[in-house]
Design an enzyme around this catalytic site. Structure first.
Site, PDB file in Angstrom:
ATOM      1  N   ARG A 109      49.828 104.358  70.667  1.00 39.41           N
ATOM      2  CA  ARG A 109      51.167 104.902  70.401  1.00 39.41           C
ATOM      3  C   ARG A 109      50.972 106.156  69.569  1.00 39.41           C
ATOM      4  NH1 ARG A 109      56.609 101.867  68.487  1.00 39.41           N
ATOM      5  NH2 ARG A 109      56.501 101.426  70.726  1.00 39.41           N
ATOM      6  N   HIS A 136      57.596 106.058  77.721  1.00 36.00           N
ATOM      7  CA  HIS A 136      57.413 104.694  77.187  1.00 36.00           C
ATOM      8  C   HIS A 136      57.286 103.740  78.382  1.00 36.00           C
ATOM      9  CE1 HIS A 136      57.222 101.533  74.417  1.00 36.00           C
ATOM     10  NE2 HIS A 136      58.449 101.526  73.919  1.00 36.00           N
ATOM     11  N   GLN A 139      57.673  99.765  78.204  1.00 34.48           N
ATOM     12  CA  GLN A 139      59.048  99.312  77.992  1.00 34.48           C
ATOM     13  C   GLN A 139      59.803  99.248  79.321  1.00 34.48           C
ATOM     14  OE1 GLN A 139      60.569  98.420  74.857  1.00 34.48           O
ATOM     15  NE2 GLN A 139      61.943  97.520  76.363  1.00 34.48           N
ATOM     16  N   ASP A 225      69.525 104.167  73.836  1.00 30.84           N
ATOM     17  CA  ASP A 225      68.408 104.162  72.878  1.00 30.84           C
ATOM     18  C   ASP A 225      68.908 104.850  71.611  1.00 30.84           C
ATOM     19  OD1 ASP A 225      65.860 104.012  71.753  1.00 30.84           O
ATOM     20  OD2 ASP A 225      64.967 105.508  73.079  1.00 30.84           O
ATOM     21  N   CYS A 265      65.946  99.219  74.303  1.00 30.69           N
ATOM     22  CA  CYS A 265      64.533  98.906  74.041  1.00 30.69           C
ATOM     23  C   CYS A 265      64.322  98.358  72.637  1.00 30.69           C
ATOM     24  CB  CYS A 265      63.668 100.135  74.279  1.00 30.69           C
ATOM     25  SG  CYS A 265      63.995 101.522  73.179  1.00 30.69           S
ATOM     26  N   ARG A 293      58.293  92.235  77.183  1.00 29.15           N
ATOM     27  CA  ARG A 293      57.200  93.170  76.895  1.00 29.15           C
ATOM     28  C   ARG A 293      55.866  92.437  76.960  1.00 29.15           C
ATOM     29  NH1 ARG A 293      57.923  97.816  73.877  1.00 29.15           N
ATOM     30  NH2 ARG A 293      55.686  98.049  74.238  1.00 29.15           N
TER      31      ARG A 293
HETATM   32  N1  NVA Z   1      62.941 106.538  71.807  1.00 29.14           N
HETATM   33  C1  NVA Z   1      62.500 105.680  70.735  1.00 29.14           C
HETATM   34  C2  NVA Z   1      61.994 104.403  71.275  1.00 29.14           C
HETATM   35  C3  NVA Z   1      61.515 103.417  70.233  1.00 29.14           C
HETATM   36  C4  NVA Z   1      60.919 102.177  70.832  1.00 29.14           C
HETATM   37  C5  NVA Z   1      61.440 106.393  69.929  1.00 29.14           C
HETATM   38  O1  NVA Z   1      60.603 107.077  70.534  1.00 29.14           O
HETATM   39  O2  NVA Z   1      61.437 106.281  68.704  1.00 29.14           O
HETATM   40  N1   CP Z   2      60.775  98.928  71.969  1.00 29.37           N
HETATM   41  C1   CP Z   2      59.666  99.144  71.226  1.00 29.37           C
HETATM   42  O1   CP Z   2      58.697  99.771  71.679  1.00 29.37           O
HETATM   43  O2   CP Z   2      59.711  98.611  69.982  1.00 29.37           O
HETATM   44  P1   CP Z   2      58.710  98.875  68.766  1.00 29.37           P
HETATM   45  O3   CP Z   2      58.907 100.303  68.334  1.00 29.37           O
HETATM   46  O4   CP Z   2      59.106  97.882  67.727  1.00 29.37           O
HETATM   47  O5   CP Z   2      57.297  98.670  69.260  1.00 29.37           O
END
Ligand code: NVA
Ligand code: CP
Length: 310
Positions: A109, A136, A139, A225, A265, A293
């Site tokens: 990540r 992502h 997800q 989101d 998500c 997930r």
């Molecule tokens: N769009 C959000 C998703 C978090 C799971 C982010 O990138 O922070």
């Molecule tokens: N939806 C998701 O990826 O959650 P986290 O940021 O908690 O991993």
């Protein structure tokens, strides 16, 4: 197992998997989930190690990958920017060369997709995108698996995207192209999706609407989101003003199909991108979505490490 990078399959974007591979993964996820629910031990990844690298915060991604890998008999190494040399500017290419000599699969990540791509290009083992600024894909695997569980095939259906043209929106567009459904997108001005960034070639897989009610009309799934994704916190105040009308509420759900699902998500901010009535209401499947997930990622790791089973 220490294959050369040319032999490793990565999952860096949703479109890295062909539609027949996606359908195979959803079948495997269903089987793996059923075994988990029956307390049946299934450990095809004994002696395999997953390295998880987090440069951004996580709850679901960490728990789902970590629990999933242990359940399959493997083990996990957890790294963050702050507690590894990544935070002290060791080149990502060098990190990839070293880490991939010691583990069997890597989940990352991070911020820029280019950084993930650079890691994968120098990795001997499969690399999975656990979220970047652009995409992502894990997800959306879970989201589509959840849709299939509740409603059957997503082909030909309409997904309403309400909110930011972000990593989730981009990945929905890739999924629509791969799996034959349409995304109705409504974002505030200045936060639109960009087909080039989304990485799609067929613009027919999405339609843009100025008003979120128009995007939701007739949709089989309504999803949204956070207004401010990780890494964009400096824009928080301007986004709060720009997104105020992009809150999924009962009126939006009322113009969707009567049996429309709601997904998010997570993490969610009740009263911002969604009302408490919607996310905690009868059409919401967000808890299944979060749990799934783990099941889809177990199927993904099994596939990337062992290929097709049977
Ligand atoms: N769009 C959000 C998703 C978090 C799971 C982010 O990138 O922070
Ligand atoms: N939806 C998701 O990826 O959650 P986290 O940021 O908690 O991993």
């Amino acid at each position: 197992m220490k294959p050369g990078s040319a032999l490793s399959r990565h999952f860096l974007q949703f479109k890295d998997l062909r539609s027949e591979e996606l359908n195979y993964l959803f079948d495997r996820a269903r089987i793996i989930k059923a075994r988990f629910k029956n307390y049946e031990r299934y450990q095809p990844l004994v002696d395999r190690t997953l390295a998880m690298i987090f440069e951004k915060a996580s709850t679901r991604t960490r728990v789902s990958f970590e629990a999933g890998m242990y359940q399959m008999g493997g083990s996990v190494v957890h790294l963050t920017t702050g507690d590894s040399q990544l935070g002290r500017a060791e080149p990502v290419e060098d990190s990839a060369r070293v880490i991939s000599r010691m583990v069997d699969i890597v989940m990352i990540r991070t911020y820029e997709q280019a950084k993930l791509e650079a890691f994968a290009a120098h990795s001997r083992v499969p690399v999975i995108n656990g979220l970047t600024n652009e995409y992502h894909p894990c997800q959306i695997l879970a989201d589509i698996f959840t849709f299939i569980e509740h409603r059957g095939s997503i082909a030909g259906k309409v997904v309403a995207w309400v909110g930011d043209g972000n990593n989730m929106a981009n990945t929905w567009l890739q999924a629509a192209e791969a799996m034959g459904f349409t995304v109705h997108v409504s974002t505030p001005s200045g936060y639109e999706v960009d087909a080039a960034v989304a990485g799609i070639s067929n613009k027919a897989c999405y339609k843009v609407f100025n008003h979120p009610m128009e995007a939701c009309a007739g949709a089989h799934l309504v999803t949204t989101d956070v207004w401010t994704s990780m890494g964009y916190e400096a824009q928080n105040e301007e986004r709060r003003k720009a997104f105020v009308d992009w809150c999924v509420d009962d009126e939006m759900m009322a113009v969707a199909q009567p049996d429309a699902l709601f997904m998010h998500c997570l993490p969610a901010h009740r009263g911002e991108e969604v009302t408490g009535d919607v996310i905690d209401g009868p059409q919401s499947v967000v808890w299944d979505e979060a749990e799934n997930r783990m099941h889809v990622q177990k199927a993904l790791m099994e596939y990337l490490l062992l290929g097709r089973i049977g």
